[in-house]
Write a protein that holds these residues in place. Structure first.
Motif, PDB file in Angstrom:
ATOM      1  N   THR A 255       6.701 -10.794   4.257  1.00 53.10           N
ATOM      2  CA  THR A 255       7.900 -10.561   5.075  1.00 53.10           C
ATOM      3  C   THR A 255       7.612  -9.539   6.162  1.00 53.10           C
ATOM      4  O   THR A 255       7.114  -8.445   5.870  1.00 53.10           O
ATOM      5  N   ASP A 256       7.976  -9.874   7.380  1.00 53.50           N
ATOM      6  CA  ASP A 256       7.969  -8.893   8.463  1.00 53.50           C
ATOM      7  C   ASP A 256       9.396  -8.365   8.596  1.00 53.50           C
ATOM      8  O   ASP A 256      10.302  -9.101   9.005  1.00 53.50           O
ATOM      9  N   VAL A 257       9.618  -7.080   8.275  1.00 45.87           N
ATOM     10  CA  VAL A 257      10.996  -6.568   8.269  1.00 45.87           C
ATOM     11  C   VAL A 257      11.595  -6.482   9.672  1.00 45.87           C
ATOM     12  O   VAL A 257      12.810  -6.323   9.821  1.00 45.87           O
TER      13      VAL A 257
ATOM     14  N   ASP B 262       5.536  -7.589   1.913  1.00 44.75           N
ATOM     15  CA  ASP B 262       4.782  -6.858   2.933  1.00 44.75           C
ATOM     16  C   ASP B 262       4.431  -7.844   4.040  1.00 44.75           C
ATOM     17  O   ASP B 262       4.374  -9.055   3.808  1.00 44.75           O
TER      18      ASP B 262
ATOM     19  N   PHE C 186       2.248  12.559   2.641  1.00 46.67           N
ATOM     20  CA  PHE C 186       1.628  11.910   1.486  1.00 46.67           C
ATOM     21  C   PHE C 186       0.330  11.257   1.958  1.00 46.67           C
ATOM     22  O   PHE C 186       0.279  10.716   3.064  1.00 46.67           O
TER      23      PHE C 186
ATOM     24  N   THR D 257      13.197   4.568   2.511  1.00 43.27           N
ATOM     25  CA  THR D 257      12.183   5.607   2.714  1.00 43.27           C
ATOM     26  C   THR D 257      12.327   6.128   4.137  1.00 43.27           C
ATOM     27  O   THR D 257      11.986   5.444   5.106  1.00 43.27           O
ATOM     28  N   SER D 258      12.875   7.331   4.249  1.00 43.17           N
ATOM     29  CA  SER D 258      13.016   7.980   5.556  1.00 43.17           C
ATOM     30  C   SER D 258      11.831   8.926   5.734  1.00 43.17           C
ATOM     31  O   SER D 258      10.682   8.574   5.425  1.00 43.17           O
TER      32      SER D 258
ATOM     33  N   LEU E 247       3.167   4.412  -0.228  1.00 44.62           N
ATOM     34  CA  LEU E 247       4.351   4.779  -1.005  1.00 44.62           C
ATOM     35  C   LEU E 247       5.025   3.555  -1.610  1.00 44.62           C
ATOM     36  O   LEU E 247       5.538   3.617  -2.737  1.00 44.62           O
TER      37      LEU E 247
ATOM     38  N   ASN F 119      11.440   0.223   2.459  1.00 44.45           N
ATOM     39  CA  ASN F 119      10.357   1.219   2.540  1.00 44.45           C
ATOM     40  C   ASN F 119       9.400   1.000   3.716  1.00 44.45           C
ATOM     41  O   ASN F 119       8.786   1.941   4.203  1.00 44.45           O
TER      42      ASN F 119
ATOM     43  N   THR G 137      -1.561   8.545   2.479  1.00 39.37           N
ATOM     44  CA  THR G 137      -1.514   7.079   2.536  1.00 39.37           C
ATOM     45  C   THR G 137      -2.308   6.612   3.759  1.00 39.37           C
ATOM     46  O   THR G 137      -2.867   7.424   4.492  1.00 39.37           O
TER      47      THR G 137
ATOM     48  N   SER H 246       0.836  -1.206   0.000  1.00 45.75           N
ATOM     49  CA  SER H 246       0.000   0.000   0.000  1.00 45.75           C
ATOM     50  C   SER H 246       0.868   1.252   0.000  1.00 45.75           C
ATOM     51  O   SER H 246       2.099   1.176   0.110  1.00 45.75           O
TER      52      SER H 246
ATOM     53  N   LEU I 203      -3.742  11.452   7.250  1.00 43.32           N
ATOM     54  CA  LEU I 203      -3.353  12.418   6.208  1.00 43.32           C
ATOM     55  C   LEU I 203      -4.373  12.500   5.078  1.00 43.32           C
ATOM     56  O   LEU I 203      -4.268  13.339   4.199  1.00 43.32           O
TER      57      LEU I 203
ATOM     58  N   GLY J  54       7.669  14.335   2.744  1.00 40.21           N
ATOM     59  CA  GLY J  54       6.788  15.119   3.607  1.00 40.21           C
ATOM     60  C   GLY J  54       5.462  14.376   3.670  1.00 40.21           C
ATOM     61  O   GLY J  54       5.427  13.157   3.489  1.00 40.21           O
TER      62      GLY J  54
ATOM     63  N   TYR K  43       9.000   7.846  16.134  1.00 41.48           N
ATOM     64  CA  TYR K  43       9.070   8.013  14.675  1.00 41.48           C
ATOM     65  C   TYR K  43      10.222   8.947  14.288  1.00 41.48           C
ATOM     66  O   TYR K  43      11.050   8.600  13.443  1.00 41.48           O
TER      67      TYR K  43
ATOM     68  N   LYS L 164      13.636   7.801  12.199  1.00 42.21           N
ATOM     69  CA  LYS L 164      13.961   8.346  10.872  1.00 42.21           C
ATOM     70  C   LYS L 164      15.287   9.105  10.889  1.00 42.21           C
ATOM     71  O   LYS L 164      16.045   9.073   9.914  1.00 42.21           O
TER      72      LYS L 164
HETATM   73  N1  LIG Z   1       2.767   8.911   4.172  1.00 38.80           N
HETATM   74  C1  LIG Z   1       3.587   9.847   4.592  1.00 38.80           C
HETATM   75  O1  LIG Z   1       3.211  11.006   4.745  1.00 38.80           O
HETATM   76  C2  LIG Z   1       5.027   9.512   4.894  1.00 38.80           C
HETATM   77  C3  LIG Z   1       5.885  10.585   5.164  1.00 38.80           C
HETATM   78  C4  LIG Z   1       7.210  10.309   5.430  1.00 38.80           C
HETATM   79  C5  LIG Z   1       7.665   9.012   5.416  1.00 38.80           C
HETATM   80  N2  LIG Z   1       6.812   7.990   5.163  1.00 38.80           N
HETATM   81  C6  LIG Z   1       7.356   6.638   5.178  1.00 38.80           C
HETATM   82  O2  LIG Z   1       6.938   5.943   4.017  1.00 38.80           O
HETATM   83  C7  LIG Z   1       6.981   4.545   4.278  1.00 38.80           C
HETATM   84  C8  LIG Z   1       5.699   3.919   3.784  1.00 38.80           C
HETATM   85  O3  LIG Z   1       4.616   4.437   4.542  1.00 38.80           O
HETATM   86  P1  LIG Z   1       3.194   4.778   3.901  1.00 38.80           P
HETATM   87  O4  LIG Z   1       2.903   6.190   4.206  1.00 38.80           O
HETATM   88  O5  LIG Z   1       3.145   4.286   2.512  1.00 38.80           O
HETATM   89  O6  LIG Z   1       2.263   3.922   4.882  1.00 38.80           O
HETATM   90  P2  LIG Z   1       1.248   2.724   4.572  1.00 38.80           P
HETATM   91  O7  LIG Z   1       0.734   2.354   5.927  1.00 38.80           O
HETATM   92  O8  LIG Z   1       0.306   3.093   3.498  1.00 38.80           O
HETATM   93  O9  LIG Z   1       2.187   1.575   4.005  1.00 38.80           O
HETATM   94  C9  LIG Z   1       3.122   0.900   4.800  1.00 38.80           C
HETATM   95  C10 LIG Z   1       3.172  -0.561   4.393  1.00 38.80           C
HETATM   96  O10 LIG Z   1       4.171  -1.192   5.195  1.00 38.80           O
HETATM   97  C11 LIG Z   1       3.646  -2.422   5.643  1.00 38.80           C
HETATM   98  N3  LIG Z   1       4.286  -2.808   6.903  1.00 38.80           N
HETATM   99  C12 LIG Z   1       4.028  -2.359   8.146  1.00 38.80           C
HETATM  100  N4  LIG Z   1       4.801  -3.004   9.036  1.00 38.80           N
HETATM  101  C13 LIG Z   1       5.557  -3.871   8.335  1.00 38.80           C
HETATM  102  C14 LIG Z   1       6.534  -4.824   8.692  1.00 38.80           C
HETATM  103  N5  LIG Z   1       6.861  -5.024   9.965  1.00 38.80           N
HETATM  104  N6  LIG Z   1       7.133  -5.527   7.712  1.00 38.80           N
HETATM  105  C15 LIG Z   1       6.790  -5.349   6.413  1.00 38.80           C
HETATM  106  N7  LIG Z   1       5.837  -4.471   6.018  1.00 38.80           N
HETATM  107  C16 LIG Z   1       5.246  -3.746   6.963  1.00 38.80           C
HETATM  108  C17 LIG Z   1       2.159  -2.202   5.823  1.00 38.80           C
HETATM  109  O11 LIG Z   1       1.429  -3.416   5.808  1.00 38.80           O
HETATM  110  C18 LIG Z   1       1.847  -1.299   4.631  1.00 38.80           C
HETATM  111  O12 LIG Z   1       1.487  -2.029   3.482  1.00 38.80           O
HETATM  112  C19 LIG Z   1       7.231   4.390   5.776  1.00 38.80           C
HETATM  113  O13 LIG Z   1       8.587   4.102   6.003  1.00 38.80           O
HETATM  114  C20 LIG Z   1       6.876   5.755   6.306  1.00 38.80           C
HETATM  115  O14 LIG Z   1       7.525   6.053   7.522  1.00 38.80           O
HETATM  116  C21 LIG Z   1       5.500   8.219   4.902  1.00 38.80           C
END
Ligand SMILES: NC(=O)c1ccc[n+]([C@@H]2O[C@H](COP(=O)([O-])OP(=O)(O)OC[C@H]3O[C@@H](n4cnc5c(N)ncnc54)[C@H](O)[C@@H]3O)[C@@H](O)[C@H]2O)c1
Length: 264
Positions: free
Chosen positions: A68-70, A42, A202, A153-154, A23, A96, A204, A21, A211, A200, A169, A173
């Motif tokens: 995968t659980d990272v 994921d 997004f 992805t930071s 980003l 990511n 999601t 999902s 957001l 910044g 958080y 980061k």
């Molecule tokens: N959305 C924003 O505004 C934003 C801003 C800055 C950084 N980020 C970073 O972008 C990255 C993606 O976040 P997003 O906004 O797309 O969120 P999101 O919740 O839409 O997607 C995150 C995905 O990571 C998966 N995930 C969660 N824990 C996990 C694990 N232990 N192992 C594997 N997968 C796992 C989730 O199932 C999900 O599909 C993250 O690192 C987040 O910190 C997002």
């Protein structure tokens, strides 16, 4: 050679964590559009299967998923091993996957005295340990092959204090940003490049989809110079740049994609 061909990933293999999902899904789309073989991973199996089904028509190369659980380094090693077995080599890996630590000190429950240590460790296990595990697993075969790109992805929340993001958080980061620099310098002589994208806001599902709420979008208009929250597709240009030969002289960079927020 045409400059556009620098972005071509035809015949190359990419791996994306947290790809079901947000980003990660947008990055996966970009990899497919550039012609890469793609391994999407994921922790959420059903969501991953649905995402792969949705992207299948875009794939020119192979496309498959590995749950995968990272936070579990052994699972990350297994993910990289699976990708290597199927494709022989890995060209680009996106670390990511990440989770939110809830809201920051802008609200009372986000203030220092309310930091919950169990939640703190959970966020660090995914956002920091998960990135280390991915870097470590990806670096080994890339070093041996003397070729590869790793993209983390930071967040701009790792660049400075951020009232709207939780303590765990911002700490995770910030740590990730220096992990990227450290790995970039070590791996540069091996022709393996490591960079970070610092998004910044997004729209999601992160942080319970906050957001995507209209009132949050309204507040962001004053906070973000470009005056809006980003669409997930707006990560794709930088993702493609950093995953491809188009960024051949870039390593150790932490690059904001933030509508100008960090320029303030
Ligand atoms: N959305 C924003 O505004 C934003 C801003 C800055 C950084 N980020 C970073 O972008 C990255 C993606 O976040 P997003 O906004 O797309 O969120 P999101 O919740 O839409 O997607 C995150 C995905 O990571 C998966 N995930 C969660 N824990 C996990 C694990 N232990 N192992 C594997 N997968 C796992 C989730 O199932 C999900 O599909 C993250 O690192 C987040 O910190 C997002």
């Amino acid at each position: 050679m045409s400059a556009l061909s620098l972005f071509d990933l035809g015949g190359q293999t990419a791996v994306v964590t947290g790809a079901a999902s947000g980003l990660g899904l947008a990055i996966a789309e970009a990899m497919l559009d550039a012609g890469a073989n793609l391994v999407m991973s994921d922790v959420d199996g059903p969501q991953l299967a649905a995402a792969i089904e949705g992207l299948r028509p875009r794939a020119r190369g192979a496309l498959h998923g590995v749950v995968t659980d990272v936070a579990d380094a052994a699972q990350v090693d297994a993910l990289i091993d699976t990708a290597l077995q199927r494709h022989g080599a890995i060209d680009a890996v996106f670390a990511n996957a990440g989770i939110s630590a809830g809201r920051g000190f802008a609200v009372e429950t986000g203030q220092l005295e309310h930091v919950d240590l169990a939640a703190w460790h959970r966020v660090l296990a995914i956002n920091l340990d998960g990135v280390l595990a991915t870097l470590r697993a990806a670096a080994k075969p890339m070093k041996a092959r003397r070729s590869g790109r790793i993209v983390v992805t930071s967040s701009i929340a790792g660049l400075r204090a951020e009232a709207m993001s939780g303590y765990a958080y911002v700490a995770s980061k910030a740590a990730v940003n220096n992990l990227v620099r450290q790995a970039a310098v070590e791996l540069a002589p091996h022709n393996v490049r490591v960079n970070a994208i610092a998004p910044g806001p997004f729209a999601t599902g992160i942080n319970g989809g906050r957001l995507r709420l209209p009132e949050v979008a309204e507040r962001m208009k004053t906070y973000i110079p470009l005056g809006r929250i980003a669409d997930t597709t707006e990560i794709q240009g930088l993702a493609l740049l950093l995953a491809s030969h188009a960024s051949s002289y870039m390593t150790g960079a932490v690059i904001p994609v933030d509508g100008g927020a960090s320029a303030r």
